[in-house]
Design a protein around this motif. Sequence first.
Motif, PDB file in Angstrom:
ATOM      1  N   ASP A  50       0.834  -1.209   0.000  1.00  0.00           N
ATOM      2  CA  ASP A  50       0.000   0.000   0.000  1.00  0.00           C
ATOM      3  C   ASP A  50       0.866   1.256   0.000  1.00  0.00           C
ATOM      4  O   ASP A  50       0.586   2.225  -0.711  1.00  0.00           O
ATOM      5  CB  ASP A  50      -0.928   0.016   1.212  1.00  0.00           C
ATOM      6  CG  ASP A  50      -2.042  -1.004   1.117  1.00  0.00           C
ATOM      7  OD1 ASP A  50      -2.267  -1.535   0.007  1.00  0.00           O
ATOM      8  OD2 ASP A  50      -2.676  -1.283   2.156  1.00  0.00           O
ATOM      9  N   GLU A  51       1.924   1.241   0.793  1.00  0.00           N
ATOM     10  CA  GLU A  51       2.817   2.398   0.870  1.00  0.00           C
ATOM     11  C   GLU A  51       3.529   2.623  -0.467  1.00  0.00           C
ATOM     12  O   GLU A  51       3.680   3.758  -0.913  1.00  0.00           O
ATOM     13  CB  GLU A  51       3.835   2.193   1.995  1.00  0.00           C
ATOM     14  CG  GLU A  51       4.633   3.416   2.330  1.00  0.00           C
ATOM     15  CD  GLU A  51       3.782   4.530   2.909  1.00  0.00           C
ATOM     16  OE1 GLU A  51       4.165   5.701   2.753  1.00  0.00           O
ATOM     17  OE2 GLU A  51       2.748   4.259   3.524  1.00  0.00           O
ATOM     18  N   LYS A  52       3.944   1.543  -1.115  1.00  0.00           N
ATOM     19  CA  LYS A  52       4.599   1.671  -2.419  1.00  0.00           C
ATOM     20  C   LYS A  52       3.649   2.287  -3.438  1.00  0.00           C
ATOM     21  O   LYS A  52       4.037   3.154  -4.217  1.00  0.00           O
ATOM     22  CB  LYS A  52       5.070   0.308  -2.928  1.00  0.00           C
ATOM     23  CG  LYS A  52       6.316  -0.193  -2.260  1.00  0.00           C
ATOM     24  CD  LYS A  52       6.720  -1.546  -2.820  1.00  0.00           C
ATOM     25  CE  LYS A  52       7.922  -2.117  -2.115  1.00  0.00           C
ATOM     26  NZ  LYS A  52       8.287  -3.445  -2.621  1.00  0.00           N
ATOM     27  N   GLU A  53       2.385   1.819  -3.438  1.00  0.00           N
ATOM     28  CA  GLU A  53       1.387   2.369  -4.362  1.00  0.00           C
ATOM     29  C   GLU A  53       1.176   3.857  -4.096  1.00  0.00           C
ATOM     30  O   GLU A  53       1.063   4.656  -5.033  1.00  0.00           O
ATOM     31  CB  GLU A  53       0.067   1.617  -4.233  1.00  0.00           C
ATOM     32  CG  GLU A  53       0.112   0.208  -4.778  1.00  0.00           C
ATOM     33  CD  GLU A  53      -1.166  -0.559  -4.513  1.00  0.00           C
ATOM     34  OE1 GLU A  53      -2.159   0.042  -4.040  1.00  0.00           O
ATOM     35  OE2 GLU A  53      -1.174  -1.778  -4.778  1.00  0.00           O
ATOM     36  N   THR A  54       1.123   4.242  -2.845  1.00  0.00           N
ATOM     37  CA  THR A  54       0.938   5.645  -2.489  1.00  0.00           C
ATOM     38  C   THR A  54       2.104   6.494  -2.985  1.00  0.00           C
ATOM     39  O   THR A  54       1.906   7.588  -3.524  1.00  0.00           O
ATOM     40  CB  THR A  54       0.798   5.787  -0.956  1.00  0.00           C
ATOM     41  OG1 THR A  54      -0.283   4.979  -0.520  1.00  0.00           O
ATOM     42  CG2 THR A  54       0.554   7.223  -0.561  1.00  0.00           C
ATOM     43  N   ILE A  55       3.309   5.984  -2.847  1.00  0.00           N
ATOM     44  CA  ILE A  55       4.493   6.721  -3.293  1.00  0.00           C
ATOM     45  C   ILE A  55       4.482   6.866  -4.810  1.00  0.00           C
ATOM     46  O   ILE A  55       4.775   7.942  -5.341  1.00  0.00           O
ATOM     47  CB  ILE A  55       5.780   6.014  -2.794  1.00  0.00           C
ATOM     48  CG1 ILE A  55       5.892   6.171  -1.277  1.00  0.00           C
ATOM     49  CG2 ILE A  55       7.010   6.567  -3.491  1.00  0.00           C
ATOM     50  CD1 ILE A  55       6.989   5.339  -0.654  1.00  0.00           C
ATOM     51  N   GLU A  57       1.880   6.898  -6.796  1.00  0.00           N
ATOM     52  CA  GLU A  57       0.846   7.876  -7.132  1.00  0.00           C
ATOM     53  C   GLU A  57       1.328   9.299  -6.859  1.00  0.00           C
ATOM     54  O   GLU A  57       1.079  10.214  -7.653  1.00  0.00           O
ATOM     55  CB  GLU A  57      -0.431   7.602  -6.339  1.00  0.00           C
ATOM     56  CG  GLU A  57      -1.193   6.392  -6.810  1.00  0.00           C
ATOM     57  CD  GLU A  57      -2.434   6.143  -5.979  1.00  0.00           C
ATOM     58  OE1 GLU A  57      -2.956   7.090  -5.364  1.00  0.00           O
ATOM     59  OE2 GLU A  57      -2.885   4.986  -5.949  1.00  0.00           O
ATOM     60  N   ALA A  58       2.016   9.497  -5.753  1.00  0.00           N
ATOM     61  CA  ALA A  58       2.515  10.832  -5.406  1.00  0.00           C
ATOM     62  C   ALA A  58       3.539  11.306  -6.429  1.00  0.00           C
ATOM     63  O   ALA A  58       3.539  12.480  -6.827  1.00  0.00           O
ATOM     64  CB  ALA A  58       3.129  10.823  -4.017  1.00  0.00           C
ATOM     65  N   VAL A  59       4.401  10.414  -6.882  1.00  0.00           N
ATOM     66  CA  VAL A  59       5.401  10.784  -7.883  1.00  0.00           C
ATOM     67  C   VAL A  59       4.720  11.143  -9.200  1.00  0.00           C
ATOM     68  O   VAL A  59       5.083  12.131  -9.846  1.00  0.00           O
ATOM     69  CB  VAL A  59       6.422   9.627  -8.074  1.00  0.00           C
ATOM     70  CG1 VAL A  59       7.296   9.864  -9.284  1.00  0.00           C
ATOM     71  CG2 VAL A  59       7.274   9.472  -6.830  1.00  0.00           C
TER      72      VAL A  59
END
Length: 81
Positions: A50-55, A57-59
Motif C-alpha cells: 500500500d505504501e509503495k502504491e501511495t508513493i 501515485e505521489a510521484v
Amino acid sequence: MLSNIGVPGLILIIILALIIFGPKKLPELGRAAGQTLREFKRSTQGLIEDEKETIVEAVKLEKENETIAEAVKLENEPKSN
C-alpha cells in the motif's frame, strides 16, 4: 536478540515449555505461533505494498503538476513580436 541465548539456554527453554505445557499441548502451541507469525508477515507485506502504491501515485501527481506549471509559465510569458 535470540543469538545471545545459546544452546544451553535453548535446551532450558524447551525443558521448561515441556514441563509447563506438556508434550501433547506443545505442537498445538507451535502451530498457533507459526500461524500468528505468518499472518503478521502477510499484514506487513500488505502495508508495504500500500505504501509503495501511495508513493508511486505521489510521484505521478508531482510530475503532472510540474508539467502543468511549465505550461502555465509558457502561457504567461510575454510574447515577443
